[in-house]
Design a protein around this motif. Structure first.
Motif, mmCIF file in Angstrom:
data_model
loop_
_atom_site.group_PDB
_atom_site.id
_atom_site.type_symbol
_atom_site.label_atom_id
_atom_site.label_comp_id
_atom_site.label_asym_id
_atom_site.label_seq_id
_atom_site.Cartn_x
_atom_site.Cartn_y
_atom_site.Cartn_z
ATOM 1 N N ALA A 3 0.811 -1.243 -0.073
ATOM 2 C CA ALA A 3 0.118 -0.002 0.214
ATOM 3 C C ALA A 3 0.960 1.288 -0.139
ATOM 4 O O ALA A 3 0.567 2.282 -0.759
ATOM 5 N N VAL A 4 2.011 1.123 0.940
ATOM 6 C CA VAL A 4 2.622 2.543 0.801
ATOM 7 C C VAL A 4 3.385 2.578 -0.327
ATOM 8 O O VAL A 4 3.729 3.813 -1.013
ATOM 9 N N ALA A 5 3.767 1.504 -1.256
ATOM 10 C CA ALA A 5 4.298 1.621 -2.456
ATOM 11 C C ALA A 5 3.407 2.272 -3.450
ATOM 12 O O ALA A 5 3.789 3.245 -4.233
ATOM 13 N N GLY A 6 2.197 2.152 -3.373
ATOM 14 C CA GLY A 6 1.218 2.659 -4.207
ATOM 15 C C GLY A 6 1.076 4.162 -3.660
ATOM 16 O O GLY A 6 0.634 4.880 -4.677
ATOM 17 N N ALA A 7 1.372 4.594 -2.608
ATOM 18 C CA ALA A 7 1.150 6.022 -2.354
ATOM 19 C C ALA A 7 2.225 6.648 -3.272
ATOM 20 O O ALA A 7 1.875 8.059 -3.713
ATOM 21 N N VAL A 8 3.238 6.267 -3.376
ATOM 22 C CA VAL A 8 4.317 7.060 -4.205
ATOM 23 C C VAL A 8 4.111 7.080 -5.696
ATOM 24 O O VAL A 8 4.039 7.987 -6.477
ATOM 25 N N ILE A 9 3.825 5.636 -6.120
ATOM 26 C CA ILE A 9 3.612 5.433 -7.428
ATOM 27 C C ILE A 9 2.361 6.170 -7.961
ATOM 28 O O ILE A 9 2.073 6.681 -9.104
ATOM 29 N N ALA A 10 1.320 6.516 -6.934
ATOM 30 C CA ALA A 10 0.240 7.323 -7.458
ATOM 31 C C ALA A 10 0.806 8.927 -7.945
ATOM 32 O O ALA A 10 -0.229 9.259 -8.985
ATOM 33 N N LEU A 11 1.947 9.309 -7.694
ATOM 34 C CA LEU A 11 2.299 10.452 -8.101
ATOM 35 C C LEU A 11 2.582 10.391 -9.573
ATOM 36 O O LEU A 11 2.808 11.451 -10.199
ATOM 37 N N SER A 12 2.561 9.326 -10.299
ATOM 38 C CA SER A 12 2.973 9.109 -11.700
ATOM 39 C C SER A 12 1.955 9.444 -12.466
ATOM 40 O O SER A 12 2.221 9.547 -13.686
ATOM 41 N N GLY A 13 0.691 9.724 -11.965
ATOM 42 C CA GLY A 13 -0.387 9.937 -12.529
ATOM 43 C C GLY A 13 -0.897 8.442 -13.194
ATOM 44 O O GLY A 13 -1.686 8.429 -14.485
ATOM 45 N N CYS A 14 -0.580 7.333 -12.928
ATOM 46 C CA CYS A 14 -0.800 6.228 -13.295
ATOM 47 C C CYS A 14 -2.269 5.701 -12.656
ATOM 48 O O CYS A 14 -2.522 6.042 -11.494
ATOM 49 N N ALA A 15 -2.881 5.081 -13.438
ATOM 50 C CA ALA A 15 -4.221 4.341 -13.021
ATOM 51 C C ALA A 15 -4.302 3.088 -13.037
ATOM 52 O O ALA A 15 -3.152 2.246 -12.862
ATOM 53 N N PRO A 187 14.247 23.153 -8.482
ATOM 54 C CA PRO A 187 14.784 22.371 -9.698
ATOM 55 C C PRO A 187 15.522 21.038 -9.291
ATOM 56 O O PRO A 187 15.198 20.058 -9.633
ATOM 57 N N GLU A 188 16.042 21.375 -8.148
ATOM 58 C CA GLU A 188 16.905 20.072 -7.388
ATOM 59 C C GLU A 188 15.776 18.892 -6.843
ATOM 60 O O GLU A 188 15.996 17.810 -7.147
ATOM 61 N N GLN A 189 14.729 19.478 -6.263
ATOM 62 C CA GLN A 189 13.690 18.768 -5.686
ATOM 63 C C GLN A 189 12.955 17.972 -6.936
ATOM 64 O O GLN A 189 12.584 16.864 -6.735
ATOM 65 N N TRP A 190 12.685 18.620 -8.125
ATOM 66 C CA TRP A 190 12.009 18.138 -9.123
ATOM 67 C C TRP A 190 12.992 16.808 -9.827
ATOM 68 O O TRP A 190 12.316 15.945 -10.263
ATOM 69 N N GLN A 191 14.013 17.030 -9.694
ATOM 70 C CA GLN A 191 14.947 15.950 -10.155
ATOM 71 C C GLN A 191 14.803 14.750 -9.431
ATOM 72 O O GLN A 191 14.833 13.587 -10.060
ATOM 73 N N ILE A 192 14.607 14.971 -8.002
ATOM 74 C CA ILE A 192 14.364 13.636 -7.233
ATOM 75 C C ILE A 192 13.011 13.149 -7.334
ATOM 76 O O ILE A 192 12.659 12.058 -7.502
ATOM 77 N N GLN A 193 12.048 14.063 -7.854
ATOM 78 C CA GLN A 193 10.674 13.657 -8.046
ATOM 79 C C GLN A 193 10.421 12.829 -9.395
ATOM 80 O O GLN A 193 9.456 12.013 -9.270
ATOM 81 N N ILE A 194 11.230 13.201 -10.310
ATOM 82 C CA ILE A 194 10.933 12.509 -11.616
ATOM 83 C C ILE A 194 11.139 11.061 -11.583
ATOM 84 O O ILE A 194 10.060 10.351 -12.011
ATOM 85 N N PRO A 195 11.950 10.404 -10.631
ATOM 86 C CA PRO A 195 12.082 8.850 -10.730
ATOM 87 C C PRO A 195 10.571 8.575 -9.966
ATOM 88 O O PRO A 195 10.054 7.402 -10.368
ATOM 89 N N LEU A 196 10.180 9.081 -9.095
ATOM 90 C CA LEU A 196 8.965 8.911 -8.547
ATOM 91 C C LEU A 196 7.643 8.915 -9.341
ATOM 92 O O LEU A 196 6.787 7.990 -9.544
ATOM 93 N N LEU A 197 7.796 9.863 -10.510
ATOM 94 C CA LEU A 197 6.534 9.995 -11.374
ATOM 95 C C LEU A 197 6.661 8.823 -12.082
ATOM 96 O O LEU A 197 5.422 8.534 -12.780
ATOM 97 N N ARG A 198 7.935 8.500 -12.689
ATOM 98 C CA ARG A 198 7.872 7.428 -13.499
ATOM 99 C C ARG A 198 7.349 6.047 -13.214
ATOM 100 O O ARG A 198 6.962 5.310 -13.853
ATOM 101 N N GLY A 199 7.703 5.818 -11.675
ATOM 102 C CA GLY A 199 7.264 4.709 -11.238
ATOM 103 C C GLY A 199 7.865 3.526 -11.969
ATOM 104 O O GLY A 199 9.093 3.650 -12.099
ATOM 105 N N ASP A 200 7.057 2.464 -12.185
ATOM 106 C CA ASP A 200 7.706 1.189 -12.882
ATOM 107 C C ASP A 200 7.575 1.212 -14.243
ATOM 108 O O ASP A 200 7.687 -0.015 -14.740
ATOM 109 N N ILE A 201 7.477 2.494 -14.994
ATOM 110 C CA ILE A 201 7.274 2.243 -16.293
ATOM 111 C C ILE A 201 8.140 1.891 -17.218
ATOM 112 O O ILE A 201 7.784 0.821 -18.068
ATOM 113 N N ASP A 202 9.494 1.732 -16.692
ATOM 114 C CA ASP A 202 10.264 1.085 -17.688
ATOM 115 C C ASP A 202 10.265 -0.457 -17.645
ATOM 116 O O ASP A 202 10.402 -1.135 -18.666
ATOM 117 N N ALA A 203 9.957 -0.904 -16.744
ATOM 118 C CA ALA A 203 9.744 -2.628 -16.514
ATOM 119 C C ALA A 203 8.375 -2.894 -17.263
ATOM 120 O O ALA A 203 8.468 -3.921 -18.099
#
Length: 326
Positions: A3-15, A187-203
């Motif tokens: 569930a906690v993983a979903g909390a972060v992955i949620a920010l990717s805009g994924c459904a 800008p520095e915070q956004w660079q940290i946020q980007i991987p959270l936005l992408r979530g598991d998209i590569d896999a």
């Protein structure tokens, strides 16, 4: 995924897929009540040799058009969370007016590929708007419509309303992603946020190469350059489940990398709060519902609340109102 993983992955805009939440697993799908009778369920020629899938049910005006989050098909609005004793949003609103939802390219349906023809990824808000405009014309959907958008779908809905103001009479934004998230970070915070936005998209892309993924930075720039949204009834619903406390557990579980600071979830929470408040200032009189008792997928966890907001906007449009009166 926890569930906690979903909390972060949620920010990717994924459904989710119609078989259950594929990315934001703060909730899981329950067995569904029977779907409403669909009098439209098929593909339409939108030009360029491409077909897009649309499904509709119910009668009345204005038509409500549901715009799903990243990777989510038309069926996303037919899902409820485990333990929710309610029909899904699509069915509830179909009792009051005409409703339609559609598959963007790259939005799989369970284990099956998208019912809309694939396109080159990533997607942008402008490309989503072009496709939607062509689809509504091909399907001869009566305008103006009420747009109801979740997560990254909010990028498309807002740009559509800005681009075609005479074709949109009202909006409901459900924990929608916006450029305000980026604007509220350094800008520095956004660079940290980007991987959270992408979530598991590569896999996920490795398994299904045509999978939709949204270019957030380009889409944000498109929205910044767009005309303001015209006055209309608008209701914004925001998740009230915090991400801040979950980061250490996510790192311990290997869901996110050790490079993410332990306190970064609180940065995200603060930025998200600012971005959601800004959405509620898009037009005069917008209503902002912040007590949702829900994670990112508010339409799964609180379908009656979302449906009530949609029907409220529909009623206001029928009355000729140009605001939600907030």
């Amino acid at each position: 995924m926890t569930a906690v993983a979903g909390a972060v992955i949620a920010l990717s805009g994924c459904a989710a897929s119609p078989d259950g939440p594929a990315d934001d697993t703060t909730t899981s799908a329950s067995s569904q009540p029977p779907s409403p009778e669909l009098d439209v369920a098929g593909t339409f020629d939108i030009g360029g040799g491409r077909q897009m899938y649309l499904q509709c049910s119910g009668t009345g005006t204005p038509t409500v058009l549901f715009v799903s989050g990243q990777r989510a098909s038309a069926d996303d609005w037919l899902i409820t969370a485990d333990g929710v004793d309610s029909a899904p949003v699509f069915s509830l609103v179909a009792e009051q007016t005409r409703v339609c939802s559609y598959d963007r390219p790259g939005t799989p349906v369970g284990d099956s590929p998208s019912r809309s023809d694939p396109v080159q990824q990533p997607a942008t808000a402008a490309a989503m708007v072009d496709d939607l405009h062509a689809l509504l014309a091909a399907a001869e959907i009566a305008e103006p419509v009420v747009l109801v958008a979740h997560s990254a779908g909010g990028l498309a809905a807002r740009l559509y309303a800005s681009t075609y103001p005479d074709e949109v009479a009202g909006m409901v934004l459900v924990d929608a992603l916006s450029e305000g998230l980026q604007d509220a970070m350094t800008p520095e915070q956004w660079q940290i946020q980007i991987p959270l936005l992408r979530g598991d998209i590569d896999a996920a892309i490795a398994e299904y190469p045509p999978l939709e993924w949204v270019d957030a930075d380009t889409s944000f720039d498109q929205l910044r350059a767009a005309p303001p949204v015209s006055p209309m009834p608008l209701i914004v619903l925001t998740s009230d489940e915090p991400i801040g406390p979950t980061i250490p557990a996510l790192k311990a579980a290997g869901v996110i990398g050790d490079e993410i600071p332990d306190d970064f979830g609180y940065v995200t929470d603060a930025a998200r709060a600012k971005s959601q408040a800004r959405l509620a200032q898009l037009v005069p009189g917008a209503v902002h519902i912040t007590k949702t008792d829900s994670g990112h997928n508010v339409h799964y966890e609180q379908p009656a609340l979302v449906a009530e907001a949609v029907v409220t906007v529909v009623d206001l449009v029928r009355e000729g109102a140009d605001s939600a009166g907030g």
